[in-house]
Design a protein around this motif. Structure first.
Motif, PDB file in Angstrom:
ATOM      1  N   LEU A 245      58.883 -63.251  29.436  1.00  0.00           N
ATOM      2  CA  LEU A 245      58.945 -63.672  30.837  1.00  0.00           C
ATOM      3  C   LEU A 245      57.593 -63.489  31.524  1.00  0.00           C
ATOM      4  CD1 LEU A 245      62.356 -62.465  32.347  1.00  0.00           C
ATOM      5  CD2 LEU A 245      61.397 -64.769  32.460  1.00  0.00           C
ATOM      6  N   VAL A 246      56.996 -62.325  31.341  1.00  0.00           N
ATOM      7  CA  VAL A 246      55.727 -62.030  32.007  1.00  0.00           C
ATOM      8  C   VAL A 246      54.622 -62.948  31.496  1.00  0.00           C
ATOM      9  CG1 VAL A 246      53.913 -60.295  32.286  1.00  0.00           C
ATOM     10  CG2 VAL A 246      56.313 -59.647  32.567  1.00  0.00           C
ATOM     11  N   TYR A 247      54.538 -63.132  30.176  1.00  0.00           N
ATOM     12  CA  TYR A 247      53.500 -64.004  29.630  1.00  0.00           C
ATOM     13  C   TYR A 247      53.643 -65.431  30.166  1.00  0.00           C
ATOM     14  CZ  TYR A 247      51.294 -60.920  26.201  1.00  0.00           C
ATOM     15  OH  TYR A 247      50.556 -59.926  25.604  1.00  0.00           O
ATOM     16  N   THR A 248      54.879 -65.941  30.179  1.00  0.00           N
ATOM     17  CA  THR A 248      55.103 -67.310  30.645  1.00  0.00           C
ATOM     18  C   THR A 248      54.749 -67.465  32.110  1.00  0.00           C
ATOM     19  OG1 THR A 248      56.896 -67.599  29.030  1.00  0.00           O
ATOM     20  CG2 THR A 248      56.835 -69.125  30.896  1.00  0.00           C
TER      21      THR A 248
ATOM     22  N   LEU B 133      54.976 -57.083  38.794  1.00  0.00           N
ATOM     23  CA  LEU B 133      55.932 -56.360  39.648  1.00  0.00           C
ATOM     24  C   LEU B 133      56.944 -57.320  40.264  1.00  0.00           C
ATOM     25  CD1 LEU B 133      53.811 -53.632  41.476  1.00  0.00           C
ATOM     26  CD2 LEU B 133      55.041 -53.501  39.312  1.00  0.00           C
ATOM     27  N   LEU B 134      56.527 -58.544  40.588  1.00  0.00           N
ATOM     28  CA  LEU B 134      57.485 -59.542  41.073  1.00  0.00           C
ATOM     29  C   LEU B 134      58.547 -59.835  40.013  1.00  0.00           C
ATOM     30  CD1 LEU B 134      55.190 -62.140  42.928  1.00  0.00           C
ATOM     31  CD2 LEU B 134      56.912 -60.652  43.957  1.00  0.00           C
ATOM     32  N   VAL B 135      58.134 -59.895  38.753  1.00  0.00           N
ATOM     33  CA  VAL B 135      59.091 -60.122  37.671  1.00  0.00           C
ATOM     34  C   VAL B 135      60.048 -58.939  37.566  1.00  0.00           C
ATOM     35  CG1 VAL B 135      59.359 -60.531  35.201  1.00  0.00           C
ATOM     36  CG2 VAL B 135      57.432 -61.555  36.415  1.00  0.00           C
ATOM     37  N   LEU B 136      59.517 -57.720  37.615  1.00  0.00           N
ATOM     38  CA  LEU B 136      60.367 -56.532  37.508  1.00  0.00           C
ATOM     39  C   LEU B 136      61.380 -56.464  38.649  1.00  0.00           C
ATOM     40  CD1 LEU B 136      57.741 -53.797  36.483  1.00  0.00           C
ATOM     41  CD2 LEU B 136      59.272 -55.091  35.007  1.00  0.00           C
ATOM     42  N   TYR B 137      60.916 -56.768  39.856  1.00  0.00           N
ATOM     43  CA  TYR B 137      61.820 -56.707  41.010  1.00  0.00           C
ATOM     44  C   TYR B 137      62.938 -57.742  40.872  1.00  0.00           C
ATOM     45  CZ  TYR B 137      63.428 -56.921  45.855  1.00  0.00           C
ATOM     46  OH  TYR B 137      64.198 -56.913  46.979  1.00  0.00           O
ATOM     47  N   TYR B 138      62.583 -58.927  40.415  1.00  0.00           N
ATOM     48  CA  TYR B 138      63.614 -59.949  40.179  1.00  0.00           C
ATOM     49  C   TYR B 138      64.633 -59.466  39.155  1.00  0.00           C
ATOM     50  CZ  TYR B 138      65.533 -63.810  37.426  1.00  0.00           C
ATOM     51  OH  TYR B 138      66.362 -64.617  36.687  1.00  0.00           O
ATOM     52  N   LEU B 139      64.171 -58.868  38.071  1.00  0.00           N
ATOM     53  CA  LEU B 139      65.086 -58.389  37.030  1.00  0.00           C
ATOM     54  C   LEU B 139      65.963 -57.244  37.537  1.00  0.00           C
ATOM     55  CD1 LEU B 139      62.737 -58.511  33.900  1.00  0.00           C
ATOM     56  CD2 LEU B 139      64.500 -60.161  34.593  1.00  0.00           C
TER      57      LEU B 139
ATOM     58  N   GLN C 211      58.698 -67.425  23.380  1.00  0.00           N
ATOM     59  CA  GLN C 211      58.297 -66.466  22.339  1.00  0.00           C
ATOM     60  C   GLN C 211      56.996 -66.913  21.682  1.00  0.00           C
ATOM     61  OE1 GLN C 211      59.575 -63.625  21.850  1.00  0.00           O
ATOM     62  NE2 GLN C 211      61.745 -63.644  22.395  1.00  0.00           N
ATOM     63  N   TYR C 212      56.857 -68.223  21.495  1.00  0.00           N
ATOM     64  CA  TYR C 212      55.650 -68.763  20.868  1.00  0.00           C
ATOM     65  C   TYR C 212      54.418 -68.493  21.715  1.00  0.00           C
ATOM     66  CZ  TYR C 212      52.488 -72.202  18.756  1.00  0.00           C
ATOM     67  OH  TYR C 212      51.421 -72.810  18.156  1.00  0.00           O
ATOM     68  N   MET C 213      54.554 -68.607  23.041  1.00  0.00           N
ATOM     69  CA  MET C 213      53.421 -68.345  23.934  1.00  0.00           C
ATOM     70  C   MET C 213      52.965 -66.898  23.833  1.00  0.00           C
ATOM     71  SD  MET C 213      52.796 -71.275  25.186  1.00  0.00           S
ATOM     72  CE  MET C 213      51.829 -71.232  26.682  1.00  0.00           C
ATOM     73  N   VAL C 214      53.904 -65.987  23.646  1.00  0.00           N
ATOM     74  CA  VAL C 214      53.539 -64.583  23.462  1.00  0.00           C
ATOM     75  C   VAL C 214      52.722 -64.418  22.191  1.00  0.00           C
ATOM     76  CG1 VAL C 214      54.414 -62.243  23.102  1.00  0.00           C
ATOM     77  CG2 VAL C 214      55.569 -63.756  24.710  1.00  0.00           C
ATOM     78  N   GLU C 215      53.168 -65.041  21.123  1.00  0.00           N
ATOM     79  CA  GLU C 215      52.476 -64.916  19.839  1.00  0.00           C
ATOM     80  C   GLU C 215      51.060 -65.475  19.909  1.00  0.00           C
ATOM     81  OE1 GLU C 215      54.998 -66.940  17.119  1.00  0.00           O
ATOM     82  OE2 GLU C 215      56.703 -65.574  17.412  1.00  0.00           O
TER      83      GLU C 215
END
Length: 797
Positions: free
Chosen positions: A350-353, A381-387, A177-181
């Protein structure tokens, strides 16, 4: 003495002496600011695209300087056309460049130098009551200005500064969450981008009535980071309608119409949008940006991109931007990512990390927008497919989203079905309750063993389709005659990693990747999977040591082993491309065929190095004693050629007798058949090769000369021709001062749905620094030549 020889040989290259300096380690190209290790590499560099482009730019600018004058004493109310009209009396004008922010000077460029002389010899210049000062344009030395690194390109430095703060947090969830901020676009940045969009809208609507500037991409899809580009779509559909109506009304009234049927006072009179080509429109957009939009510079039309764009920079905001035409699908993709982000709050961390991880591991982040690395969209898209494939799913498939949409939300763009709900509230909450740290570890586990080489990822269905099925479907589509209600024909571009766009199913968003990047991605996933099982990932250190994301985001190693992992060429077993005799053997041998194919490939590879590339074999592979066990994970220096047994081994696997297929071709180099160890692996020591000539340098030129009077063939398509090319180079070009030596270890990798031969290289003696050039040549040359020689062997047998 070496420098004298190098300088002398350099004189054979005309007009290049001023750009090249000799150094203790080779050469320096002053124009490109590039160090070059040796003479063959220098000649390749001078013929290369970068050097030729910069040379042409320098020549063009020098010519422009000679044909230009500098004019001062102007005021903001003086326009380009005023200046052009005045100086037209001295000669034909090609361009007028004005300081549009202050309006106090201009550069007038003539078609001929005579125009400059005429303007300078004139005693006094007056325009609109202003006394102008005219002098020759200043001659500036052409220099390559390196691009400034933006915030994200300095990622390693930023992450280093964030380490203490990350280590103080109590969980990986909090770190994510911190990395997003820290990396997301701030409110002030969003407002600045909105103001730029508003400014561009006000300018372009004057030239294109009813047009729209629509942002898409990272700036608005909720995944933007500091300094990300501003991607814009100029929608001209309403303008085309406006122009058509205006033209019809003018023709009907019979007033204000020129001989070509266009309105003389219309701002669109110079171009007909209904017939103008995309290139003409992009050129017009570039002219408008250059001359009418304050604080915008470095405008450049990139017509070679998959979707041509106009690039620009906003000086005050240090903001890079792109304007594209006919890109509605990209806008729709942005809406899709916005929907997913709104429906699942765990998606953004997830995407930012993972974007930061991929950047640190040199898997993503093509510096110029092109190259063999993953782009942010493909990684997302790789993240979305995994989810979609979690249990239970975190996100629905695109087909499921389509079913959730109401009738008013139906959307078809360029015959592709792009339907999904417009509001995130329409998507039911996921029943998956995994924490962020668990989902992140699951991403690495999911892709660590994924069969990229034989599958195509589809977010529409949420499953991977066998590559052969996708290729067959594309071929069937091409045979269809009635395609009026079907999407555009043609299948996706197939590569080492295949990820279909959620809507434009003919587009592989990872089609730019090469085998090295795909292999590195999977290897890094495997390493990350191991780390995520350790306490260093899961538990905060009480001693202040790095833990959690800090260790995961450590940059890719620079040691010898890290570099060694990348020096691998992969040759994939494709059943449909095998010669008939090997297809028959595959049918008979079944699971044991992978070993037979591997042996054939090894024999072919030896032939390529010895006969085609004229390498000298210093030491050949030797069969180790039967039953001797060797660890496959050991290095080249410790292990020999190794073969992993198939997942479902045949009856011979694990036995003590040599594997035999009944074919004389199924042997390892020098006719030796590998024996199976107790663990079901055949092991040989690696090859040691020596190359005394730069056979990789200048091959295209030599090949063209040899086939001048015959039909040209693609690289690697003709064994005899490539052998002749090598022979010509070895006979005409001087030897390397010290021979290049390298080890080569082939390894068979058998997975559930794919089989491949990995050729692992290790430089042993490379005093002249030529191995990297040689290896880059082999990456392209070897796979093509192996396929060719496998077929040739079958034809000759």
């Amino acid at each position: 003495m070496d420098d004298v020889i190098s300088a002398t040989s350099l004189l054979t290259i005309p007009s290049m002496e001023a750009d090249i300096r000799t150094t203790p380690k080779g050469f320096l190209c002053v124009l490109c600011n590039v160090n070059i290790p040796n003479q063959p590499s220098l000649e390749q560099h001078l013929k290369g695209r970068k050097h030729e482009t910069l040379s042409n730019v320098r020549s063009t600018r020098k010519s422009q300087e000679e044909r230009s004058v500098f004019v001062s004493g102007l005021k903001p109310d003086v326009s380009n056309s005023d200046v052009a009209e005045y100086f037209q009396r001295f000669g034909s004008i090609t361009d007028v460049i004005m300081d549009k922010n202050k309006g106090v000077y201009a550069i007038v460029q003539f078609d001929e130098v005579a125009g400059v002389n005429a303007a300078l010899s004139h005693d006094e210049h007056q325009l609109k009551g202003l006394k102008l000062r005219v002098k020759p344009r200043e001659k500036k030395e052409f220099k390559l200005i390196p691009k400034k690194k933006n915030y994200f390109q300095n990622l390693q430095e930023v992450c280093e500064r964030l380490k203490p703060e990350l280590c103080q947090l109590t969980s990986v969830n909090a770190q994510m969450q911190y990395m997003v901020e820290r990396f997301q676009l701030g409110e002030n940045e969003k407002k600045s981008r909105s103001l730029v969009i508003q400014l561009l809208q006000e300018v372009f609507v004057e030239f294109f009535p009813d047009s729209q500037i629509i942002p898409f991409g990272s700036s608005v899809n909720t995944f933007g980071i500091h300094s990300c580009d501003l991607d814009l779509f100029l929608d001209l559909e309403n303008t085309k309608v406006f122009q058509a109506h205006a033209k019809a009304n003018m023709e009907q009234a019979g007033e204000g119409v020129s001989d070509d049927g266009r309105s003389e006072d219309s701002i669109l009179s110079d171009i007909d949008l209904s017939t103008a080509s995309p290139a003409e429109l992009l050129d017009l957009v570039a002219v408008i940006l250059k001359r009418c939009v304050p604080s915008v510079d470095k405008v450049n039309v990139v017509s070679t991109a998959r979707l041509p764009v106009v690039k620009f920079q906003h000086k005050e905001l240090h903001l890079q931007g792109d304007i594209t035409l006919n890109n509605r699908l990209a806008v729709r993709n942005t809406r899709f990512l916005q929907l997913c982000s709104g429906a699942e709050e765990r998606l953004r961390p997830l995407v930012y990390t993972l974007r930061l991880w991929a950047k640190q591991k040199q898997l993503a982040g093509n510096p110029s927008g092109a190259g063999p690395l993953l782009n942010n969209y493909a990684l997302t898209l790789l993240v979305l497919y995994y989810l979609q494939n979690c249990e239970p799913p975190v996100l629905p498939t695109v087909n499921q989203l389509k079913d959730m949409a109401c009738e008013e939300e139906e959307c078809v763009i360029e015959n592709w079905d792009c339907t999904f709900p417009t509001q995130a509230i329409a998507v039911p909450p996921s029943k998956n309750t995994q924490e962020l740290c668990s989902l992140l570890a699951g991403f690495f586990s999911f892709y660590a063993q994924f069969e990229f080489a034989t599958n195509v990822i589809s977010l529409r269905t949420g499953r991977s389709d066998p590559l052969t099925n996708v290729q067959k479907a594309a071929a069937d589509d091409d045979m269809q005659q009635d395609c009026s209600a079907k999407p555009p024909q043609g299948g996706p571009r197939i590569g080492p990693m295949n990820i279909l766009d959620p809507f434009e199913l003919s587009h592989n968003v990872a089609g730019n990747l090469n085998e090295r990047t795909a292999r590195s991605f999977q290897k890094e996933c495997q390493e990350a999977e191991k780390y995520c099982r350790s306490l260093q990932y899961q538990v905060k250190s009480n001693k202040g040591k790095s833990w959690g994301l800090v260790r995961l985001l450590t940059p890719q190693g620079e040691g010898p082993q890290a570099r060694m992992d990348l020096l691998t060429v992969s040759i994939l077993l494709r059943s449909e491309g095998l010669p008939e005799d090997l297809q028959n053997q595959q049918h008979v041998a079944k699971d044991a065929f992978s070993v037979l194919w591997f042996q054939r490939v090894c024999a072919v590879v030896e032939g390529i190095f010895q006969n085609v590339l004229k390498c000298h074999l210093v030491s050949a592979p030797e069969v180790l004693e039967e039953g001797q066990d060797v660890d496959l994970s050991s290095s080249l220096d410790d292990s020999g050629l190794s073969v992993e047994s198939p997942v479902n081994p045949g009856p011979n696997v694990g036995g003590k007798r040599p594997l035999s297929s009944g074919s004389d071709d199924s042997v390892s180099p020098h006719g030796k058949k590998p024996r199976l160890t107790k663990r079901g692996r055949s092991v040989l020591s690696p090859w040691l090769w020596e190359q005394r000539h730069s056979v990789w340098a200048g091959r295209r030129k030599v090949r063209r000369e040899l086939i001048k009077d015959s039909e040209a063939k693609a690289e690697g398509s003709c064994v005899e021709l490539e052998t002749q090319v090598t022979t010509h180079i070895t006979e005409k070009e001087p030897q390397l001062k010290e021979a290049l030596q390298f080890k080569l270890q082939p390894q068979l990798v058998v997975a559930t749905e794919s089989t491949s031969t990995l050729l692992k290289f290790q430089p042993i003696q490379d005093s002249e620094g030529v191995f990297q050039d040689f290896f880059h040549f082999l990456e392209v040359f070897l796979p093509k030549m192996v396929d060719t020689m496998l077929v040739k062997r079958a034809d000759n047998s």
